[in-house]
Write a protein that holds these residues in place. Structure first.
Motif, mmCIF file in Angstrom:
data_model
loop_
_atom_site.group_PDB
_atom_site.id
_atom_site.type_symbol
_atom_site.label_atom_id
_atom_site.label_comp_id
_atom_site.label_asym_id
_atom_site.label_seq_id
_atom_site.Cartn_x
_atom_site.Cartn_y
_atom_site.Cartn_z
ATOM 1 N N ASP A 124 18.971 5.649 113.766
ATOM 2 C CA ASP A 124 19.757 4.865 114.717
ATOM 3 C C ASP A 124 18.917 4.143 115.772
ATOM 4 O OD1 ASP A 124 22.114 3.872 115.885
ATOM 5 O OD2 ASP A 124 22.200 5.517 117.311
ATOM 6 N N LYS A 130 18.162 -2.693 120.180
ATOM 7 C CA LYS A 130 18.640 -2.373 121.534
ATOM 8 C C LYS A 130 17.503 -1.682 122.268
ATOM 9 C CE LYS A 130 23.639 -1.725 121.218
ATOM 10 N NZ LYS A 130 24.734 -0.720 121.290
ATOM 11 N N LYS A 175 27.996 9.988 111.686
ATOM 12 C CA LYS A 175 28.689 8.836 112.289
ATOM 13 C C LYS A 175 28.666 7.625 111.356
ATOM 14 C CE LYS A 175 26.706 5.731 114.713
ATOM 15 N NZ LYS A 175 25.835 5.079 115.698
ATOM 16 N N LYS A 214 23.106 0.402 109.048
ATOM 17 C CA LYS A 214 22.902 -0.161 110.382
ATOM 18 C C LYS A 214 22.361 -1.580 110.316
ATOM 19 C CE LYS A 214 21.667 0.529 115.052
ATOM 20 N NZ LYS A 214 21.176 1.345 116.132
ATOM 21 N N GLU A 224 26.541 -7.223 119.584
ATOM 22 C CA GLU A 224 27.697 -6.349 119.794
ATOM 23 C C GLU A 224 28.906 -7.045 120.420
ATOM 24 O OE1 GLU A 224 26.685 -2.225 120.956
ATOM 25 O OE2 GLU A 224 28.512 -2.276 122.144
ATOM 26 N N ARG A 228 29.543 -4.537 115.424
ATOM 27 C CA ARG A 228 28.575 -3.532 115.900
ATOM 28 C C ARG A 228 29.215 -2.478 116.801
ATOM 29 N NH1 ARG A 228 22.258 -4.452 117.647
ATOM 30 N NH2 ARG A 228 21.823 -2.253 117.990
ATOM 31 N N LEU A 231 29.538 1.098 115.737
ATOM 32 C CA LEU A 231 28.428 2.058 115.832
ATOM 33 C C LEU A 231 28.568 2.949 117.062
ATOM 34 C CD1 LEU A 231 25.417 -0.262 114.869
ATOM 35 C CD2 LEU A 231 26.551 1.417 113.418
ATOM 36 N N ASN A 232 29.498 2.606 117.939
ATOM 37 C CA ASN A 232 29.713 3.425 119.136
ATOM 38 C C ASN A 232 30.761 4.515 118.900
ATOM 39 O OD1 ASN A 232 27.869 1.906 120.621
ATOM 40 N ND2 ASN A 232 29.423 0.347 121.017
HETATM 41 N N1 GLY Z 1 23.448 2.946 118.668
HETATM 42 C C1 GLY Z 1 24.408 1.930 118.559
HETATM 43 C C2 GLY Z 1 23.811 0.588 118.313
HETATM 44 O O1 GLY Z 1 22.629 0.447 118.087
HETATM 45 O O2 GLY Z 1 24.534 -0.386 118.355
#
Ligand code: GLY
Length: 342
Positions: A124, A130, A175, A214, A224, A228, A231-232
């Motif tokens: 991740d 990020k 997840k 991912k 995001e 995206r 992913l939260n």
């Molecule tokens: N960990 C969530 C993201 O990278 O968007």
């Protein structure tokens, strides 16, 4: 080895799953290069580092501060880095978050890459661009989207991780399966013992599948504003728990995912049977699935989430194992749900 790629707005990022730290030199440019790592990783793996200057930071979430970034920037100046220099972060998610941020603001941005040394960062944190640090009680409040040139996920490095760090990584793996890959969920169910024993082929497959998921999601929505957000999943309540008990990220996300699954069940999305399956898998992976913090404490900590938009927030629900949906809900609705958990 498998190679995945993300074409970001500022460049392309390649993720090498199954490559090795000892081959890092093959990926580095001719430019002046500096390594950023933490004390633990330096102690165990410095012998395998290329012969380059090393900047060492401390460990733990408390180090993810602007003060650490300032320290690194001053060290980069001391090492005579310029616009052509390259930074390589060798470590887990905290090292990659700080390294990517420091590289992105030094001289308005220089290139960087990662060797990812924890399961959580391989599946991740180090993938997707990020980068950032915390500010007071606000997690990841300051940062940038900026893709690393490359990420090396060396599976062998996971052998020295403490068990608790392995389970933290398992939470993010579950997840990924929950939000978009039922087959992966079933694979984890059927291979949980091999995964816990760190069987190479099993862990390799889990890392590769998560990086595949991912990178596909980030490719669609790097900054995001849509996909995206999925992913939260489990992160709104998970981050709140992380703040209250300073639990490891994955452990907090595990508790947050169970809460989010129950919230989804209340809305007649996912079935009770599937929620039990999720809880049973997380427990088998040595992850916590319940908590007894007061709703008031969770509501207060959740209110500090950077993703809130005024009185609303985007919340990730599960329609079923392998399919998520994002909805804008009011804080009032979230607070009512949390209050009902007491
Ligand atoms: N960990 C969530 C993201 O990278 O968007």
């Amino acid at each position: 080895m498998e190679i995945f790629s993300i074409k970001g707005s500022l460049g392309c990022s390649s993720i090498y799953v199954g490559e090795h730290l000892k081959n890092l030199g093959n990926y580095l440019p001719d430019a002046r290069t500096v390594i950023i790592t933490d004390e633990n990783i330096k102690k165990i793996y410095e012998k395998d580092f290329p012969n380059l200057p090393v900047i060492t930071i401390g460990t733990g979430e408390g180090i993810k501060t602007l003060a650490s970034v300032e320290f690194i920037l001053k060290e980069l100046i001391r090492h005579s880095c310029d616009r052509s220099s390259f930074i390589i972060g060798i470590g887990g998610g905290i090292v990659s978050d700080i390294t990517g941020f420091a590289a992105s603001i030094f001289l308005r941005g220089i290139k960087f890459g990662f060797v990812s040394t924890s399961l959580l960062s391989q599946v991740d944190a180090s993938v997707g661009g990020k980068n950032g640090v915390n500010l007071d009680a606000y997690k990841n409040m300051v940062g940038v989207f900026n893709q690393p040139e490359f990420v090396i996920c060396d599976i062998d490095l996971l052998q020295t991780l403490p068990g608790v760090e392995i389970s933290n990584g398992f939470a993010e793996i579950v997840k990924h399966a929950l939000i978009c890959d039922k087959t992966l969920f079933e694979f984890i169910e059927n291979n949980r013992e091999n995964a816990k024993a760190l069987d190479y082929q099993t862990i390799y497959k889990l890392v590769a599948e998560c990086v595949r998921i991912k990178s596909t999601v980030v490719q669609q929505d790097e900054k995001e504003s849509g996909e995206r957000r999925k992913l939260n999943f489990g992160h709104t309540i998970g981050h709140a728990i992380e703040k209250i008990e300073r639990a490891g990220h994955g452990r907090a996300v595990s508790m947050g995912m169970v809460a989010a699954a129950r919230f989804s069940g209340q809305r007649n999305l996912i079935s009770e049977k599937e929620i039990s399956r999720i809880i049973s898998l997380l427990q088998d992976l040595n992850l916590p699935t319940t908590f007894d913090y007061s709703p008031k404490a969770i509501i207060s900590a959740a209110g500090k989430d950077k993703k809130k938009q005024g009185k609303d927030l985007f919340y990730v629900f599960l329609e079923m194992i392998g399919r998520a949906r994002v909805e804008k809900i009011s804080f009032l609705e979230l607070n009512e749900f949390i209050s009902g958990l007491a």
